[in-house]
Every structure is written in C-alpha cells, then in structure tokens.
Design a protein around this motif. Structure first.
Motif, mmCIF file in Angstrom:
data_model
loop_
_atom_site.group_PDB
_atom_site.id
_atom_site.type_symbol
_atom_site.label_atom_id
_atom_site.label_comp_id
_atom_site.label_asym_id
_atom_site.label_seq_id
_atom_site.Cartn_x
_atom_site.Cartn_y
_atom_site.Cartn_z
ATOM 1 N N UNK A 337 0.836 -1.195 0.000
ATOM 2 C CA UNK A 337 0.000 0.000 0.000
ATOM 3 C C UNK A 337 0.871 1.245 0.000
ATOM 4 N N UNK A 338 0.308 2.393 -0.466
ATOM 5 C CA UNK A 338 1.052 3.638 -0.361
ATOM 6 C C UNK A 338 1.444 3.877 1.091
ATOM 7 N N UNK A 339 2.569 4.545 1.286
ATOM 8 C CA UNK A 339 3.092 4.757 2.631
ATOM 9 C C UNK A 339 2.040 5.415 3.524
ATOM 10 N N UNK A 340 1.853 4.849 4.701
ATOM 11 C CA UNK A 340 0.902 5.410 5.647
ATOM 12 C C UNK A 340 -0.527 4.985 5.439
ATOM 13 N N UNK A 341 -0.794 4.093 4.482
ATOM 14 C CA UNK A 341 -2.160 3.672 4.219
ATOM 15 C C UNK A 341 -2.279 2.155 4.326
ATOM 16 N N UNK A 342 -3.476 1.669 4.696
ATOM 17 C CA UNK A 342 -3.651 0.224 4.811
ATOM 18 C C UNK A 342 -3.723 -0.439 3.450
ATOM 19 N N UNK A 343 -3.378 -1.720 3.414
ATOM 20 C CA UNK A 343 -3.584 -2.499 2.207
ATOM 21 C C UNK A 343 -5.067 -2.807 2.070
ATOM 22 N N UNK A 344 -5.511 -3.075 0.851
ATOM 23 C CA UNK A 344 -6.912 -3.396 0.617
ATOM 24 C C UNK A 344 -7.001 -4.655 -0.217
ATOM 25 N N UNK A 345 -7.844 -5.585 0.228
ATOM 26 C CA UNK A 345 -8.111 -6.812 -0.511
ATOM 27 C C UNK A 345 -9.542 -6.747 -1.018
ATOM 28 N N UNK A 346 -9.762 -7.068 -2.298
ATOM 29 C CA UNK A 346 -11.106 -7.047 -2.857
ATOM 30 C C UNK A 346 -11.476 -5.687 -3.404
ATOM 31 N N UNK A 347 -12.758 -5.546 -3.788
ATOM 32 C CA UNK A 347 -13.221 -4.301 -4.369
ATOM 33 C C UNK A 347 -14.655 -4.016 -3.965
ATOM 34 N N UNK A 348 -15.041 -2.762 -4.150
ATOM 35 C CA UNK A 348 -16.416 -2.358 -3.886
ATOM 36 C C UNK A 348 -16.852 -2.668 -2.465
ATOM 37 N N UNK A 349 -18.079 -3.178 -2.341
ATOM 38 C CA UNK A 349 -18.673 -3.469 -1.043
ATOM 39 C C UNK A 349 -17.933 -4.587 -0.314
ATOM 40 N N UNK A 350 -17.156 -5.388 -1.046
ATOM 41 C CA UNK A 350 -16.445 -6.514 -0.436
ATOM 42 C C UNK A 350 -14.996 -6.186 -0.079
ATOM 43 N N UNK A 351 -14.648 -4.911 -0.086
ATOM 44 C CA UNK A 351 -13.285 -4.503 0.248
ATOM 45 C C UNK A 351 -12.972 -4.800 1.715
ATOM 46 N N UNK A 352 -11.741 -5.254 1.960
ATOM 47 C CA UNK A 352 -11.272 -5.518 3.316
ATOM 48 C C UNK A 352 -9.966 -4.758 3.518
ATOM 49 N N UNK A 353 -9.916 -3.915 4.532
ATOM 50 C CA UNK A 353 -8.698 -3.176 4.864
ATOM 51 C C UNK A 353 -7.830 -4.029 5.792
#
Length: 426
Positions: A337-353
């Motif tokens: 992920x960009x520095x200082x931001x959480x990673x994200x798995x999935x997309x839209x309503x199913x996104x998980x931080x």
C-alpha cells in the motif's frame, strides 16, 4: 408502488452517469452537525414518518442522482429521530462509566460539553434531534434528553457546545466560509449526521459492483419523495440494501435506510419526522453562556491532552487519521500500500482493509482464565485458515478479524469473507 426500474444490473453508460451525478452531489453537503463533531455512525428509528405512495412523474436512477447533485438547500429546520442497531454486546454500566470518564465533569480532564465526546452517545439507543441551518456559517444541532438538552451551535467564527444537565459550556472557533468556500483553517464534520450526509457517502460507493434503481415513491415528513435503491451485486457483504428517499421538489435526501444482509431491523434509518425549508430565525443561532456555567476553551482541552502524554493537537491527530484512511479505494488490490495507508483486498462493497499492528493477537479465554476469560471468548468467534488462527469480532455492519500474529482485517463483510481475505494475504 412498483419500482420504476426493475433491472438489477447497471450498464456501463449508466455507471458513468451515476458517477458524474455523485461527483456533483458531493458539492452540496448540508453541514447540519457542525465543526469538530466526531460522532459514531447514527441512524433513525425504523417506521418513521413514512406514509402513502404519491403519484409522481417517472424518473431514472441517473436522473434522480443528478437531482440530488443539483440540490442546494441552504436553509432548513426540522426534527430527527435517532436510533442505532449495530448489534453490539450489552456492557451494562461499564460503557456508561467509560463515557463519563472520557467526557469528564468539568473538574477533570475533559468537559461534558465537548462535542467530540458528547455526540458519541448517538452510537446507540434512541434519541431525538432538532436541527437548523442557515448557510455555511450558521448551524445548530440539539440533542433532547429526558430532562436536559445538549446543543451544538456554529455561528460565524464561534462554535459552542452546551450541556444543560451539567451547566457546562465548550467554546471553539472556526474560520468563516465565504462565497461557499470554507477557509483553510476550518474543521469539517468527519461523520455523516443527516440523511443527505449518509446519501453522499453511499453514492461514493456506486460503481459496477452496485445495482441502482428507483424503487417507487414515499411520503416523508409530509413531503413527496422518490426512493433510490442501492444494492451490492455480490454476496459476502453485510450490506443488504440502502434506500434513500429524495424530496421530489428540492432533491434533498429526507431519509436514509441501511438494512443488513442478515435481515431484521435496519442498522441505520436516518430520516426527518418534520422539516421546513424556510429561513430559521436569526436568534436560533445566538448563544451566551448561562450565569454560573463552567466554560472550557478548546485549546484548554488540547493542553490537558498534552499533559497526559499526547503531544499532538486534535487537528494534528485528525490529519494523521485522514492520511491513514483517506486513500482507501475500492479499486486497490492486495499488495504494498502507499506509505501510511492500509492495504486493501477485494473491491467495492467486499473490500477488506488490512492493518499490521506488529504485535500479538487477542488472548484466548483459556489464557486469561476465570470470568474475564469467558467474557473475552463470548465477544468473538475463533477461526482458522491458511493464515493461521484468530478471532472475529462482529457487529451487524462492520466485522474485524484479529489474527494471532497481530494483523487486523476489517470490512463490511461476513466472517467467511474475512477468512478468505486473510488466506489470500498469505
């Protein structure tokens, strides 16, 4: 009344139209809850002021979103009922005691009139609010309690919070907005607080993972309205559907309802029970501290926070938090992920931080032992997978998986989706 559009799919062209509409809508946020509010998600009691199916001209979803975007309501007053059903466990007096300690009583480290503490009460239970708005420099929100009232008033450069029960006053300042633009130092409300605020947030999620239709009409607070229905297309999310009742005349959202995929009562149901778009009396926004009231200045609270180990002001902490979460986008995929931001798995309503705490997970009941161990086990579900093991903590909307190696997976998704996300991260 039957929906104007029954097709559950949204074409690429419609998505473009909807995206354009929501960008325009985002320019017209109605800031009823004013400067410095840090309340949790709030909602209204279901079955509020909803009667009849008025006969209105047909309209498409794209046209209705455009109507919201063109709405520019600058003056209103009304009454709102507030209730939240997140399905959180009942902590008895523990929660009240913590809140009391966090807010203080004027003689401690805080103030019961501090809006960042007081309005967190809206996170649960049933409440009644009165709201008033006259442009960007005059807003008032009053929380009516059994035998007392809490008011938050923004009038020009002054921001006042008053708790009649404790006779305490909070005073802060804000730079006035001119020509529709807030000056650089002004704080903005961070959490939705009106049906329109909730609608703005929901419209940001409209993409090709979403079905958007017009689902008939309704009458809200005596006004004719269209119903905009927003539904995730994929399973796995805790969001079942979102309905926004849009005033047919002004284009302003009057009611917002979020129902969970698990069924049952709405998690959020935010709507007016009474509303007027006439200009409120100027005296509505006047405030003078009552005789004998204990007045706490905003910078005093920040100074006390520094004395207790925090070296950063509320503004600085808010900016850091915004930096942490501000870049969270549904199109982000797993990876660095960009520095200082959480990673994200999935997309839209199913996104998980995904957050890495760098520490250990939640101790098990067996490790703690006794009544406290049993209490910990009752709060979450133990799960295992390719990632190892961990505990899932659930509400009716937001769920979180805390792994034993200290990673946290959070999203508006069910338990299985969290485990799948954790497995995919290995």
């Amino acid at each position: 009344m039957a929906p104007y559009e029954s097709d559950d799919s949204t074409t690429t062209g419609e998505v473009d139209d909807l995206s354009s509409g929501r960008r325009k809508a985002a320019r017209y946020v109605v800031p009823v809850a004013v400067v410095g509010v840090a309340a949790a998600t709030i909602g209204l009691v279901p079955a509020l002021a909803d009667s009849g199916d008025p006969d209105l001209p047909e309209i498409t979803a794209a046209q209705l979103i455009e109507k919201i975007g063109q709405s520019d309501v600058q003056q209103l007053s009304g009454t709102v009922k507030i209730s939240t059903d997140l399905g959180l466990p009942d902590l008895g007096g523990l929660g009240a005691g913590f809140a009391s300690g966090a807010m203080g009583s004027g003689s401690g480290d805080g103030s019961s009139a501090d809006p960042s503490a007081k309005l967190t009460e809206l996170a649960s239970g049933t409440h009644t609010l009165r709201v008033a708005l006259d442009g960007e420099n005059k807003q008032k929100l009053s929380l009516l309690e059994n035998a007392s009232e809490y008011s938050l008033i923004h009038n020009g450069k002054d921001v006042w919070g008053y708790d009649s029960k404790s006779n305490e006053v909070f005073h802060g300042t804000a730079e006035e907005a001119k020509d529709g633009q807030a000056k650089g130092g002004q704080k903005k409300e961070d959490v939705p607080a009106t049906p329109k605020d909730f609608a703005e947030e929901a419209l940001k999620a409209v993409d090709d993972t979403t079905s958007v239709t017009v689902d008939g009409t309704a009458q809200i607070a005596g006004r004719d309205a269209y119903r905009l229905l927003i539904k995730p297309k994929k399973s796995g999310t805790t969001v079942g559907a979102i309905t926004v009742a849009v005033d047919a005349r002004t284009g302003m959202p009057l009611k917002f309802t979020l129902t969970p995929s698990s069924g049952g009562a709405a998690v959020i149901d935010a709507g007016f029970t009474q509303v007027s778009f006439a200009k409120p009396a100027a005296s509505t926004f006047d405030f003078t501290p009552p005789k004998g009231a204990n007045v706490t200045e905003e910078d005093e609270l920040e100074g006390r926070a520094r004395e207790h180990g925090s070296t950063k002001s509320e503004d600085e902490l808010r900016k850091e938090f915004d930096k942490e979460l501000g870049g969270l986008k549904s199109e982000d995929k797993l990876g660095k992920a960009p520095e200082g931001r959480p990673e994200v798995i999935g997309e839209g309503w199913n996104s998980v931080a995904v957050f890495d705490t760098g520490g250990e997970g939640v101790p098990s009941g067996a490790e703690v032992g006794g009544d406290m161990g049993g209490f910990l086990d009752s709060l979450g579900d133990k799960v295992t997978g390719k990632f190892g093991s961990g505990t899932v903590f659930k509400t009716r909307l937001i769920n979180a998986l805390v792994t034993d190696d200290g990673k946290v997976y959070v999203g508006a998704v069910d338990k299985n989706a969290l485990v799948e996300a954790a497995d995919s991260g290995k």
